[in-house]
Design a protein around this motif. Structure first.
Motif, PDB file in Angstrom:
ATOM      1  N   SER A 138     -10.808  18.383   1.432  1.00  0.00           N
ATOM      2  CA  SER A 138     -11.384  18.211   0.213  1.00  0.00           C
ATOM      3  C   SER A 138     -12.212  16.847   0.123  1.00  0.00           C
ATOM      4  CB  SER A 138     -10.571  18.608  -0.798  1.00  0.00           C
ATOM      5  OG  SER A 138      -9.378  17.796  -0.860  1.00  0.00           O
ATOM      6  N   GLU A 139     -12.096  16.017   1.073  1.00  0.00           N
ATOM      7  CA  GLU A 139     -12.805  14.732   1.287  1.00  0.00           C
ATOM      8  C   GLU A 139     -11.916  13.786   0.259  1.00  0.00           C
ATOM      9  OE1 GLU A 139     -17.020  15.719  -0.264  1.00  0.00           O
ATOM     10  OE2 GLU A 139     -17.297  15.141   1.787  1.00  0.00           O
ATOM     11  N   GLN A 140     -10.583  13.902   0.147  1.00  0.00           N
ATOM     12  CA  GLN A 140      -9.758  12.786  -0.380  1.00  0.00           C
ATOM     13  C   GLN A 140      -9.351  11.580   0.468  1.00  0.00           C
ATOM     14  OE1 GLN A 140      -6.344  14.582  -2.864  1.00  0.00           O
ATOM     15  NE2 GLN A 140      -7.470  16.656  -2.558  1.00  0.00           N
TER      16      GLN A 140
ATOM     17  N   ARG B 217     -13.518  -2.971   5.171  1.00  0.00           N
ATOM     18  CA  ARG B 217     -12.705  -2.545   3.828  1.00  0.00           C
ATOM     19  C   ARG B 217     -13.426  -3.318   2.851  1.00  0.00           C
ATOM     20  NH1 ARG B 217      -6.405  -2.536   5.667  1.00  0.00           N
ATOM     21  NH2 ARG B 217      -6.139  -2.189   3.250  1.00  0.00           N
TER      22      ARG B 217
ATOM     23  N   ASP C 297     -11.459  10.598   2.830  1.00  0.00           N
ATOM     24  CA  ASP C 297     -12.812   9.918   3.073  1.00  0.00           C
ATOM     25  C   ASP C 297     -12.883   9.211   1.575  1.00  0.00           C
ATOM     26  OD1 ASP C 297     -13.823  10.557   5.130  1.00  0.00           O
ATOM     27  OD2 ASP C 297     -14.772  12.341   4.435  1.00  0.00           O
ATOM     28  N   ALA C 298     -12.423   9.687   0.647  1.00  0.00           N
ATOM     29  CA  ALA C 298     -12.494   8.839  -1.144  1.00  0.00           C
ATOM     30  C   ALA C 298     -11.437   7.790  -0.717  1.00  0.00           C
ATOM     31  CB  ALA C 298     -12.093   9.744  -1.930  1.00  0.00           C
ATOM     32  N   LEU C 299     -10.357   7.949  -0.176  1.00  0.00           N
ATOM     33  CA  LEU C 299      -9.233   6.561  -0.052  1.00  0.00           C
ATOM     34  C   LEU C 299     -10.085   5.757   0.764  1.00  0.00           C
ATOM     35  CD1 LEU C 299      -5.860   8.332   0.670  1.00  0.00           C
ATOM     36  CD2 LEU C 299      -6.457   6.843  -1.193  1.00  0.00           C
ATOM     37  N   GLU C 300     -10.730   6.077   1.942  1.00  0.00           N
ATOM     38  CA  GLU C 300     -11.404   5.097   2.667  1.00  0.00           C
ATOM     39  C   GLU C 300     -12.532   4.482   2.149  1.00  0.00           C
ATOM     40  OE1 GLU C 300     -10.804   4.006   5.989  1.00  0.00           O
ATOM     41  OE2 GLU C 300      -9.109   5.142   6.568  1.00  0.00           O
ATOM     42  N   SER C 301     -13.316   5.204   1.513  1.00  0.00           N
ATOM     43  CA  SER C 301     -14.605   4.597   0.712  1.00  0.00           C
ATOM     44  C   SER C 301     -14.156   3.605  -0.149  1.00  0.00           C
ATOM     45  CB  SER C 301     -15.276   5.646   0.190  1.00  0.00           C
ATOM     46  OG  SER C 301     -14.787   6.413  -0.689  1.00  0.00           O
ATOM     47  N   MET C 302     -12.964   3.747  -0.816  1.00  0.00           N
ATOM     48  CA  MET C 302     -12.455   2.636  -1.647  1.00  0.00           C
ATOM     49  C   MET C 302     -12.129   1.472  -1.377  1.00  0.00           C
ATOM     50  SD  MET C 302     -10.279   5.034  -4.608  1.00  0.00           S
ATOM     51  CE  MET C 302     -10.684   6.468  -5.011  1.00  0.00           C
ATOM     52  N   GLY C 303     -11.918   1.499   0.079  1.00  0.00           N
ATOM     53  CA  GLY C 303     -11.249   0.146   0.894  1.00  0.00           C
ATOM     54  C   GLY C 303      -9.728   0.478   1.129  1.00  0.00           C
ATOM     55  N   PHE C 304      -9.265   1.667   1.035  1.00  0.00           N
ATOM     56  CA  PHE C 304      -7.704   2.051   1.193  1.00  0.00           C
ATOM     57  C   PHE C 304      -7.702   2.061   2.947  1.00  0.00           C
ATOM     58  CE2 PHE C 304      -7.307   3.152  -2.943  1.00  0.00           C
ATOM     59  CZ  PHE C 304      -6.040   2.440  -3.264  1.00  0.00           C
ATOM     60  N   ASN C 305      -6.590   1.586   3.534  1.00  0.00           N
ATOM     61  CA  ASN C 305      -6.322   2.065   4.762  1.00  0.00           C
ATOM     62  C   ASN C 305      -5.679   3.578   4.828  1.00  0.00           C
ATOM     63  OD1 ASN C 305      -5.189   2.611   7.349  1.00  0.00           O
ATOM     64  ND2 ASN C 305      -4.647   0.317   7.566  1.00  0.00           N
ATOM     65  N   SER C 306      -6.235   4.433   5.015  1.00  0.00           N
ATOM     66  CA  SER C 306      -5.724   5.976   4.649  1.00  0.00           C
ATOM     67  C   SER C 306      -4.253   6.079   5.442  1.00  0.00           C
ATOM     68  CB  SER C 306      -6.574   6.799   4.927  1.00  0.00           C
ATOM     69  OG  SER C 306      -7.075   6.887   6.064  1.00  0.00           O
TER      70      SER C 306
ATOM     71  N   PHE D 106      -1.652   4.089   3.902  1.00  0.00           N
ATOM     72  CA  PHE D 106      -1.353   4.850   2.512  1.00  0.00           C
ATOM     73  C   PHE D 106      -0.720   6.099   2.713  1.00  0.00           C
ATOM     74  CE2 PHE D 106      -2.404   6.830  -1.505  1.00  0.00           C
ATOM     75  CZ  PHE D 106      -2.086   6.024  -2.479  1.00  0.00           C
TER      76      PHE D 106
ATOM     77  N   TYR E  71     -11.611  -4.237  10.843  1.00  0.00           N
ATOM     78  CA  TYR E  71     -11.332  -3.369   9.584  1.00  0.00           C
ATOM     79  C   TYR E  71     -11.037  -3.827   8.458  1.00  0.00           C
ATOM     80  CZ  TYR E  71      -8.942   0.872   7.846  1.00  0.00           C
ATOM     81  OH  TYR E  71      -8.902   1.761   7.135  1.00  0.00           O
TER      82      TYR E  71
ATOM     83  N   PHE F 156     -18.298  12.259  -4.309  1.00  0.00           N
ATOM     84  CA  PHE F 156     -18.265  13.086  -3.381  1.00  0.00           C
ATOM     85  C   PHE F 156     -18.793  14.734  -3.883  1.00  0.00           C
ATOM     86  CE2 PHE F 156     -15.732   9.880  -1.176  1.00  0.00           C
ATOM     87  CZ  PHE F 156     -16.149   9.920  -0.123  1.00  0.00           C
TER      88      PHE F 156
ATOM     89  N   THR G 190       0.756  -1.286  -0.108  1.00  0.00           N
ATOM     90  CA  THR G 190       0.193  -0.102  -0.058  1.00  0.00           C
ATOM     91  C   THR G 190       0.780   1.406  -0.093  1.00  0.00           C
ATOM     92  OG1 THR G 190      -1.476  -1.292   1.519  1.00  0.00           O
ATOM     93  CG2 THR G 190      -1.804   1.186   1.137  1.00  0.00           C
TER      94      THR G 190
END
Lengths: 245, 244
Positions: free
Chosen positions: A114-116, B74, A118-127, A130, B70, B84, A26
């Motif tokens: 800018s919610e980037q 995911r 949140d976007a990472l988390e919502s894709m399934g990334f561990n922000s 990352f 977690y 968004f 990651t």
């Protein structure tokens, strides 16, 4: 109460970052980029800082050592040892608290508002893995290199200033530097630089990662990251010096 | 199917809403409407566990997502695509790389397969030739369309839209509405739209839920919404300058 909340959240972020250290795939790509941004891109400013610090220290030490009984080579010993033990780590740490700390806090803060993130988390990334892990590792790995660059530049600055002002020759400077060179001084400097790298990157990541409130919030997070990094560097410097020297 | 059961959310002492229960069937298109600050976006962020509730549950395929660890959470999140409000595009990479981003990390696709999929998604949102553009060069409408391409690139089962038409001119809003309808009907993606743009809601949704006075105040089909005798909702619709 707020202080405990902040400490708790900071520890939680560190825990999440350390827990994700096995997710190398990651953060691998970001780690390389962070090592370049933190280390290579900072070399210019730390070398410049080192050169001037060494130069000033040489002239100042010469001014203070007025006794004819003290050999001129003592200036080289004092300057080189001061650079290795104290100044190279501290100067580069304080300079990079501004340069690296502000960059990290601004980058992550902007991504947060800018919610980037949140976007990472919502894709399934561990922000955290990352974003925070590569910045933290990049700092820890590159700060010893920065320490070497700063201390070398400091010694060169001392030699140049001594020669240019006629206070002492290069041979006199190096004679003193060699006579008082102890490997432990370098090891101590490396330990401090690793601690400073950790402090700057984690404090700045924390401030940026939890930024809120738009552009003003990012500005506030960046200022706090820089100021707190400087304070914690001074604190860590004192504690490590008291314990290890 | 997404089942929201007795969800309650507070920020500190401030109650956002309580006891919200809703069911969103597979393939359905639901709009969540309400005034600014009523907690619509907060509710949306509970559907893929970006926020945790103070009480209640969200069930995806019968599994309460807030009870997952977690790693499993995911995996559930990967079933969702999210558009968004501002697009949330990564500004350090270009348009093409934004869309390709999840494919590079979560699939074993070859570079050729990634290119094929990315161009397919960009074509769906009518931006096939814009891949090389930096995100800073994109207009508001284009950013949302790229955000939508990125949201569908992993072929999600659910698509969440946070104010998809806010800040856009009427023509661009209509383009976005068309895209939402296409995604829902052609790709059979379950759709949840947060909006206070009533024109958009009536165009894209089959059902609507009205959040008001810290609770789910009304829930029904769009046909029922047109004739609903709910004073506060009528007032909201009227204030939206939309005549049903």
């Amino acid at each position: 109460m707020l202080l405990f909340l902040e400490i708790g959240r900071y520890c939680r972020l560190l825990y999440d970052a350390l827990r994700s250290c096995t997710e190398f795939h990651t953060y691998r790509q970001n780690l390389m980029s962070e090592m370049v941004k933190t280390g290579i891109d900072s070399l210019g400013i730390v070398i410049l800082s080192g050169l001037f610090t060494g130069g000033v220290l040489t002239i100042q030490t010469s001014y203070q050592l007025t006794s004819p009984l003290v050999d001129r080579s003592a200036i080289g010993a004092i300057v080189s040892q001061s650079m290795l033990i104290a100044l190279a780590g501290l100067v580069s740490g304080l300079v990079l608290a501004g340069r690296v700390g502000a960059r990290i806090a601004t980058e992550l803060g902007t991504m947060r508002v800018s919610e980037q993130i949140d976007a990472l988390e919502s894709m399934g990334f561990n922000s955290v893995s990352f974003l925070v892990m590569p910045r933290m590792l990049g700092g820890i790995l590159m700060f010893p290199i920065i320490y070497f660059a700063t201390s070398t530049a400091g010694i060169i600055g001392g030699v140049l200033a001594g020669s240019a002002t006629g206070l002492l020759t290069m041979a006199q400077f190096m004679e003193g530097a060699r006579a008082f060179f102890f490997p432990w001084d370098v090891a101590f400097g490396i330990i401090k630089s690793v601690a400073f790298g950790f402090v700057i990157t984690t404090v700045s990541s924390y401030k940026g990662y939890y930024a809120s409130g738009g552009a003003e919030g990012v500005g506030k997070a960046t200022t706090q990251a820089t100021v707190l990094s400087c304070i914690y560097i001074l604190l860590a410097d004192f504690v490590l010096t008291a314990i290890l020297l | 199917m997404i089942e929201i059961r007795n969800l309650t959310k507070r920020f500190g002492d401030h109650l956002i809403w309580e006891d919200v229960s809703l069911t969103i069937a597979d393939g359905e298109s639901l709009a969540i409407i309400g005034k600014s600050g009523s907690g619509k976006s907060v509710l949306l962020k509970h559907l893929n566990a970006l926020l945790n509730p103070d009480a209640g549950s969200v069930l995806i395929g019968g599994q309460n997502i807030f009870e997952l660890n977690y790693v499993d959470m995911r995996l559930v999140r990967q079933k969702f695509g999210v558009l968004f409000q501002g697009g949330a595009l990564f500004d350090s990479i270009n348009t093409y790389e934004n869309v390709a981003f999840p494919l590079r990390y979560f699939t074993r696709m070859t570079e050729q397969e990634i290119e094929h999929r990315v161009l397919e998604c960009l074509e769906l949102v009518n931006l096939k030739d814009m891949g090389h553009k930096a995100t800073s060069e994109l207009s508001g409408g284009m950013r949302k369309r790229v955000g939508l391409a990125r949201a569908i690139v992993m072929q999600p089962a659910y698509l969440l839209y946070d104010e998809p038409t806010s800040g856009l001119d009427p023509v661009t809003s209509e383009e976005i509405n068309e895209l939402i309808i296409r995604m829902n009907r052609e790709l059979s993606i379950t759709t949840v739209v947060i909006s206070h743009d009533m024109h958009s809601v009536l165009r894209v949704a089959e059902r609507a839920a009205f959040i008001d006075e810290k609770k789910l105040s009304w829930y029904g089909t769009i046909e029922e919404l047109r004739v609903a005798d709910h004073p506060r909702m009528r007032e909201f619709i009227k204030a939206s300058e939309y005549v049903i």
